[in-house]
Structure formats: C-alpha cells, structure tokens
Write an enzyme that holds these catalytic residues in place. Structure first.
Site: not given
Length: 539
Positions: A322, A422, A190, A217-218, A267, A214
């Site tokens: 990140c 994190e 996201f 979805e957020r 993640s 893909k």
C-alpha cells in the site's frame, strides 16, 4: 514437510522450517510437523475458538494456491455462522477476566510473545513466501515490522497511563483512565500476512480487549502461527480468536452487536463498505485503503541513490504494497534519467520467492495478474509508451506461476486509467512536470493521501514540498516513509476512513476509551441535614 496443526504444505525448498523447541515439545503427531518429500494428504486451515484449533464444519472451502506454482497448499474454510458466533461468545466471556488482569501481566505476555516471534522468524518467513509469494528477505521484513509493534506494545505501562488532578474543588479529586472497549475485530489483507495482524491484536489485547481476527483467505498461515505463539506466551483462552471467509464473515463482524471496534486494511471498495456498515451499527472503525503514492524527482537529486530507491520502492514485493511508489514524477531535466531507470529495473531477478537472488516474486493470483496486464495495456491504448514491458515474462521452472516482470509506463497523464487505478503490481507510471509546483498540483489532485516522497538535495525545496502536499506520510529522500511504532501510520484523504490511525498513540486511542471519575471525600466527618438540589458550582 507438513505443518498439520494449520494445514500448510511446506515444499522441499522450505523443509528447514521449524518452530521453537518449546512449541515443538507440545505438538502431538496429529498436531505437529512431519517432513515429507511430497504431500500425501491435504490438511485444512482451522478456526481458533476459545483457545482451540477446530476444523470447520462448513461445506464451503477456498483453495489456497502457491502463487509461484498454482499448486494447492491448503483449503481455507468459510466459517459457519455458528462458528463465527462461537468466536465472539468466547471473546465476550474472556473479556470479563482479561480486562481485569493487571497491566503487568498483560505486558508480560507481550514480552514472551515478542521473544517467540524472534525465535520463529524463519518459520514465519517461509510460510509467508509459500502462501503469499514474496521473497524470503521481504517476508522477514514483513515479520520484523510487525514485531516492532509488539515490542512497542510492551511499553503499555507508560502508554496506558491516565490523567489526574487533585482538589479540582474543595475535597474533590478527578482522574481519567484509559479503559478497554470490549470485543474488537480485525480484517486483514493478503499483502502483509504477519505485519498487519500484528498492527491489530497485540495492541488491542495489551489494552485489555479481546479479539476476533479474520485474516485474508489467501494467506492466513502467518496469522495462525502467530496465534499459537500468542497462546504459548500466555494469552488466555478466548482472548484471541480466528475465523475465516469472505463477504459473509466481513458482514458478520460489521453487524455483530458484541463487537465494539473494527480495524481494516485493504481495498477501497471493502473499506468503504466496512466503515459505513460498521459505523451505522455503532462501532468504531479504522480503515486503511487504496493509495497512489508519488515520488517526485528534482534534477538536483543524487541520481544513483534516487534511481535505486525508485526501483526498490516500485518493484519490491512485486508492487503489492500500500506504500509502494507507483508513480514517479520527473521534474524538468530529471526526465533524462528514464533510460537509466529502465536499465536498473531490467536487472531485477524475477523468480519464486524462495529462490536465491530473487528480487521479486509472483503476484497473488491469476486474476490479479490478468488485471495488472489489462491496466498496462490500457496505458498503451491511451497513448502512453512502454519502455519496459514485464508481461509474458518467462520464469524457468515456474511456468504456471503468477509472474509479472518489472514494467515502466512513460508519458503517462493523470486522465489515464493506469494512473487513476491502484495497479497493485510491479508497474511504475512516469509522469513529467516542468516545475515542482506542477508536481505538487499533480499529487494534490489525485484522491489518495497515503504516502509520497521527494528526492532532492535542496532543503528549501524539501520544506516547501512537505508544507504544501496534502498527503499523510512524506519521505524526503526516503521512498517508503512508513513510520516506526512510536509514531502512527497516518494515511489521509481517500486512503483512510476513521478518527484514529493505526498503532502509535493513535492506535492506543482507538483500542481504549477515556473513563473519568470524580470523587468527593469531605474533610469534615459530618452529614448535611438536607439534600442539595442546586446545580454544583464547582468553586
């Protein structure tokens, strides 16, 4: 206004959004942009299958909420198994012709694509701010860093060149070519809704592969807009497809036998799952995962510049990068700069990303906010101090937003949960060290190797640091050392799984495979009387 093609509410503050004239001319009233003072109807995010934007037949939908208000923006489908398979089938069918398309034609698509991205920079940035929450200027940076990958992909005529050697033996020549793999897939996070998709499908497509993406979805809006631009640029039907969902769509990509390679950013838990499951199914996998990036501050550093760099790198994008600097290691007398660091962080403006002067916006979800606040409290409970507490921040006009203000936790030690996890929020841990050697030991003892930085005016110290730290990307007086696309994103250790990193030469290697051809054309026009069964000596 509403972009009805993709189903994204564009609020009054974002009403200036506009696509390029060329794209607008093709939109119908049903598939276009209508400017309204308030949404009157909810539009749903669609799948992209074989060049068509198709509403899902699923009964499972994910509500996408504006992080600044928690108001409904769109509903994202969990694509059905049939829809996901249709996307792969379209990509597989398109591969037959796309892989044989000339490199000049593929390059031409990328030239047009990068032009359309530039034309629609404002629209993309505003959509990112609406769905992801980051400030408009940061959203534009998101798009620009992805655009640079597309621009680099335009160099495919040089990047994809093979190797040749004539006369390896008498009358025999050998040459190697970089051939595409087939259907590839990407799973994106996201935090960079434009940049990370642009790390993936442009390089894959320009190498002759087809793609199933893909997006998160957020915030899938930017990916959907980029897909339309790619189609407008000339990408044929089926070369790029988009599905949506969560666990089921990820597992589908890992298991589908027609998908040859998977790119993932996200993640640790998801990355390890995708790498293991995809690899067991015979796929190439590259996975960028979690990080704990340290900034080591030596006492001889330029104080003003260093403090400004730390604040920007720790709190920009609300810490949801990140490569965010989430740990400052203050060496020796540099610990005396902590009050000045706190003072600068306090001055940052927290607000909705589209508001003038906003330095950082909300975090992505209420659950993310709760997790960040829990980790802050864990530091306090374990003995750290909190010179700046961003919890319970009040943002006028946005009482329901997912806001966490800049937070600084000092006296942190490596055994604390707030150090080991994190946090992925606007939180800076401060660790103290007596010497640079101690600081290097701290860095190398943590499991991650995404990035780090050293702030110093000593070339000798910088050289020692870069030689001894076991981290994939290092900045010297550069807080976020993300390489430009002529290099590769080289995170290491616990931050990366796979053999080939993202973009640059490594990215090209990931999306292509060597094919070596050896030919024999005898100089004499004669045929041997009998077959030769002995091992060829290649002399």
């Amino acid at each position: 206004g509403i972009n009805a093609e993709y189903g994204y509410y564009i609020t009054n503050n974002l009403r200036t959004m506009a696509l390029s004239t060329k794209i607008l001319s093709k939109l119908t009233p049903l598939h276009g942009i209508r400017c309204l003072s308030a949404p009157t109807e909810l539009y749903k995010t669609k799948n992209l299958i074989n060049g068509e934007f198709i509403e899902s037949s699923t009964t499972e939908w994910i509500d996408l909420l504006n992080p600044a208000t928690n108001e409904l923006v769109t509903r994202v489908p969990k694509s059905t198994p049939e829809e996901m398979q249709a996307a792969v089938d379209a990509a597989k069918a398109a591969y037959k012709s796309w892989s044989q398309t000339s490199v000049l034609s593929r390059q031409g698509v990328m030239f047009k694509f990068q032009h359309l991205i530039k034309e629609n920079m404002d629209a993309l940035s505003r959509n990112i701010t609406l769905e992801q929450g980051k400030t408009l200027v940061d959203a534009e940076g998101d798009v620009i860093r992805g655009l640079q990958i597309v621009e680099h992909a335009c160099s495919v005529t040089s990047l994809q060149m093979g190797e040749t050697m004539p006369s390896v033996t008498k009358d025999m020549d050998t040459y190697s070519i970089r051939a595409p793999l087939g259907v590839c897939a990407g799973i994106t996070p996201f935090n960079f809704p434009a940049m990370i998709p642009l790390w993936m499908f442009p390089l894959a497509n320009v190498c002759g592969n087809t793609y199933v993406l893909k997006p998160s979805e957020r915030d899938p809006g930017a990916a959907m807009m980029l897909a339309e631009m790619a189609i407008e640029a000339g990408l044929p039907k089926g070369v790029l497809n988009i599905i949506h969902g969560t666990h089921d769509s990820v597992n589908f990509i890992c298991d589908n036998p027609d998908i040859k390679a998977i790119s993932f950013v996200g993640s640790n838990q998801a990355g390890q799952h995708i790498y293991e499951r995809g690899s067991k199914n015979g796929k190439r996998v590259q996975a960028n995962m979690a990080a704990k990036n340290h900034g080591v501050v030596l006492p001889d550093a330029n104080k003003e510049n260093t403090l400004n760099q730390l604040v920007g790198a720790a709190f920009g994008a609300a810490g949801q990068r990140c490569m965010a600097l989430s740990v400052a290691v203050m060496v020796g007398e540099a610990r005396n700069w902590i009050p000045d660091l706190v003072e600068r962080a306090q001055k940052l403006k927290v607000s909705a990303g589209d508001q003038p002067g906003a330095d950082l916006g909300p975090v992505i979800t209420p659950a993310s906010k709760a997790r960040i606040e829990r980790l802050i409290q864990s530091g306090v409970d374990e003995g750290a101090t909190l010179p700046l507490d961003g919890r319970n921040i009040s943002v006028p006009g946005y009482d329901n937003g997912n806001f966490v203000g800049p937070t600084i936790i000092s006296n942190v030690t490596p055994n604390m949960e707030c150090y080991q996890e994190e946090i992925f929020g606007p939180v800076l841990n401060i660790v103290e060290a007596e010497t640079m050697d101690e600081a290097i030991d701290i860095l190398n003892s943590n499991p991650y190797g995404n990035g780090c930085a050293i702030f110093t005016n000593s070339g000798a110290a910088a050289r020692k640091f870069t030689n001894e730290v076991d981290v994939g990307q290092i900045g010297v007086n550069v807080p976020i050392p993300v390489p430009l696309p002529m290099f590769s994103f080289t995170g290491s250790r616990g931050s990366f799984l796979g053999d080939s990193n993202f973009y640059g030469k490594a990215g090209l290697n990931f999306y292509s495979q060597w094919k070596t051809i050896t030919t024999l054309w005898k100089e004499e026009d004669a045929k041997t009387a009998t077959a030769e069964v002995a091992m060829p000596r290649m002399q």
